[in-house]
Enzyme design. Structure first.
Site, PDB file in Angstrom:
ATOM      1  N   ASP A   1       1.496   6.422  -1.069  1.00 24.75           N
ATOM      2  CA  ASP A   1       1.035   7.633  -1.747  1.00 24.75           C
ATOM      3  C   ASP A   1       0.329   7.216  -3.039  1.00 24.75           C
ATOM      4  O   ASP A   1       0.924   6.575  -3.900  1.00 24.75           O
ATOM      5  CB  ASP A   1       2.235   8.524  -2.081  1.00 24.75           C
ATOM      6  CG  ASP A   1       1.823   9.919  -2.524  1.00 24.75           C
ATOM      7  OD1 ASP A   1       0.730  10.041  -3.120  1.00 24.75           O
ATOM      8  OD2 ASP A   1       2.577  10.869  -2.283  1.00 24.75           O
TER       9      ASP A   1
ATOM     10  N   GLU B   1       9.300  -3.401   5.008  1.00 27.41           N
ATOM     11  CA  GLU B   1       8.172  -2.471   5.042  1.00 27.41           C
ATOM     12  C   GLU B   1       8.541  -1.230   4.237  1.00 27.41           C
ATOM     13  O   GLU B   1       9.560  -0.584   4.514  1.00 27.41           O
ATOM     14  CB  GLU B   1       7.814  -2.074   6.467  1.00 27.41           C
ATOM     15  CG  GLU B   1       6.575  -1.183   6.515  1.00 27.41           C
ATOM     16  CD  GLU B   1       6.226  -0.705   7.912  1.00 27.41           C
ATOM     17  OE1 GLU B   1       5.188  -0.025   8.051  1.00 27.41           O
ATOM     18  OE2 GLU B   1       6.974  -0.994   8.862  1.00 27.41           O
TER      19      GLU B   1
ATOM     20  N   LYS C   1      -3.411  12.193  -9.350  1.00 30.70           N
ATOM     21  CA  LYS C   1      -3.507  12.862 -10.640  1.00 30.70           C
ATOM     22  C   LYS C   1      -2.971  11.951 -11.745  1.00 30.70           C
ATOM     23  O   LYS C   1      -1.928  11.313 -11.582  1.00 30.70           O
ATOM     24  CB  LYS C   1      -2.735  14.180 -10.614  1.00 30.70           C
ATOM     25  CG  LYS C   1      -3.333  15.220  -9.664  1.00 30.70           C
ATOM     26  CD  LYS C   1      -2.562  16.518  -9.713  1.00 30.70           C
ATOM     27  CE  LYS C   1      -3.181  17.552  -8.774  1.00 30.70           C
ATOM     28  NZ  LYS C   1      -2.433  18.831  -8.779  1.00 30.70           N
TER      29      LYS C   1
ATOM     30  N   GLU D   1      11.928   4.445   4.031  1.00 30.44           N
ATOM     31  CA  GLU D   1      11.061   5.628   4.174  1.00 30.44           C
ATOM     32  C   GLU D   1      11.793   6.844   3.590  1.00 30.44           C
ATOM     33  O   GLU D   1      12.991   7.022   3.844  1.00 30.44           O
ATOM     34  CB  GLU D   1      10.731   5.855   5.652  1.00 30.44           C
ATOM     35  CG  GLU D   1      10.050   7.155   6.001  1.00 30.44           C
ATOM     36  CD  GLU D   1       8.701   7.326   5.313  1.00 30.44           C
ATOM     37  OE1 GLU D   1       8.543   8.320   4.588  1.00 30.44           O
ATOM     38  OE2 GLU D   1       7.833   6.445   5.508  1.00 30.44           O
TER      39      GLU D   1
ATOM     40  N   ASP E   1      -6.546   3.220   1.666  1.00 32.42           N
ATOM     41  CA  ASP E   1      -7.891   3.791   1.720  1.00 32.42           C
ATOM     42  C   ASP E   1      -8.305   4.337   0.355  1.00 32.42           C
ATOM     43  O   ASP E   1      -9.390   4.883   0.218  1.00 32.42           O
ATOM     44  CB  ASP E   1      -7.933   4.927   2.746  1.00 32.42           C
ATOM     45  CG  ASP E   1      -7.054   6.085   2.309  1.00 32.42           C
ATOM     46  OD1 ASP E   1      -5.866   5.847   2.018  1.00 32.42           O
ATOM     47  OD2 ASP E   1      -7.550   7.219   2.248  1.00 32.42           O
TER      48      ASP E   1
END
Length: 311
Positions: free
Chosen positions: A103, A28, A107, A53, A139
């Site tokens: 993330d 993950e 931009k 992470e 999303d």
């Protein structure tokens, strides 16, 4: 439960060396507070799950959650997912990679920082087992379309889009965004072929240091300009003087690996030692060696003589 690459006897480790047993591997990337990780681990107790992470706070929260819930089939790595895939899992070993809400770097000038680019999908194919897959939930529709196009360009995957599984929408932010009525996007990238270019683990070196002849300087002035090398960049951030000598906070950036570590200059039984401090168990890479070389070069410029060079 926390993986420290510098303490592993080899890279990549075998699943048994990392988890204490063999089993199908899942990775993950970006597990946040570990909410989904814990659910996934309990739903698949036979799988061995490696999480990566970049947030130290998130890693600590996830560790507390896993310990509280008695979950033993998960190992966590504090760092980039690309590093974990390259160095902590064997070739053709991964059953499933999960990327929930990465993330999007929206931009345009930052799109090179996105994880799911063509180069990543090509390299990932060398770590997935045949038929292994990556599951993406996001999303951000533009990033979703971007990832589909990047994977399609490789010709290595069968790509399917579908509504996201319910479990993937139980993360902290997914629950918040669901209440706001935001849409979600989900895709499965299944490996059908493999990129022919190898992706070898990062090269590790013995402890980088040198011994010099001469007295400990009264002061240590180091260059402030970045130390550039083909694989990345290093920078001396701060110098502090202690009872035994000088400590140099050093920043090193290489592919998928960023380290802040201490170098030190101190008297030893064999001469003036200049090299890596063992504090924090840094991984001795080419970038760390380049930083030590620059430190030794600065000391030579102050009139000290190198008598043993292990940089």
């Amino acid at each position: 439960m926390l993986v420290r690459p510098a303490l592993l006897p080899e890279l990549p480790p075998s699943p048994k060396a990392l988890f204490g047993r063999e089993g199908p591997l899942a990775v993950e990337v970006g597990f946040g507070d570990g909410r989904f990780t814990a659910l996934y681990a309990k739903a698949h107790p036979g799988r061995l799950i490696l999480g990566a992470e970049v947030s130290a706070g998130s890693v600590q929260r996830a560790l507390r959650r896993l310990r509280r819930e008695g979950i033993g089939n998960v190992r966590l790595y504090l760092g980039e997912g690309g590093f974990a895939l390259r160095n902590l899992v064997p070739e053709r070993s991964i059953l499933e990679v999960i990327v929930n809400f990465p993330d999007p770097w929206p931009k345009k000038r930052h799109q090179g920082r996105r994880l799911l680019r063509e180069a990543f999908f090509r390299r990932l194919s060398t770590r997935l087992a045949q038929g292994g897959r990556l599951l993406l939930t996001t999303d951000h529709e533009e990033y979703f379309r971007f990832a589909l196009e990047e994977a399609e360009r490789t010709g290595l995957y069968r790509i399917e889009t579908a509504p996201p599984p319910e479990a993937h929408l139980l993360t902290k932010y997914a629950l918040k965004w669901r209440e706001m009525g935001r849409p979600f996007f989900h895709a499965v990238f299944t490996k059908e072929a493999e990129d022919p270019h190898p992706w070898p683990p990062i090269r590790r070196y013995p402890m980088a240091h040198a011994l010099l002849r001469g007295p400990l300087p009264e002061a240590l002035a180091l260059p402030q300009a970045p130390i550039r090398f083909p694989q990345g960049v290093a920078l001396f951030l701060e110098v502090a003087k202690g009872e035994r000598g000088f400590y140099v906070l050093t920043h090193v950036e290489e592919e998928d690996l960023t380290q802040d570590l201490l170098l030190e200059v101190r008297q030893s039984a064999h001469g003036l030692y200049a090299g890596v401090s063992r504090l924090g168990h840094p991984l001795i890479t080419q970038g760390v060696k380049e930083a030590v070389k620059a430190l030794v070069g600065a000391l030579e410029g102050m009139g000290l003589e190198v008598v043993q060079d292990h940089t």
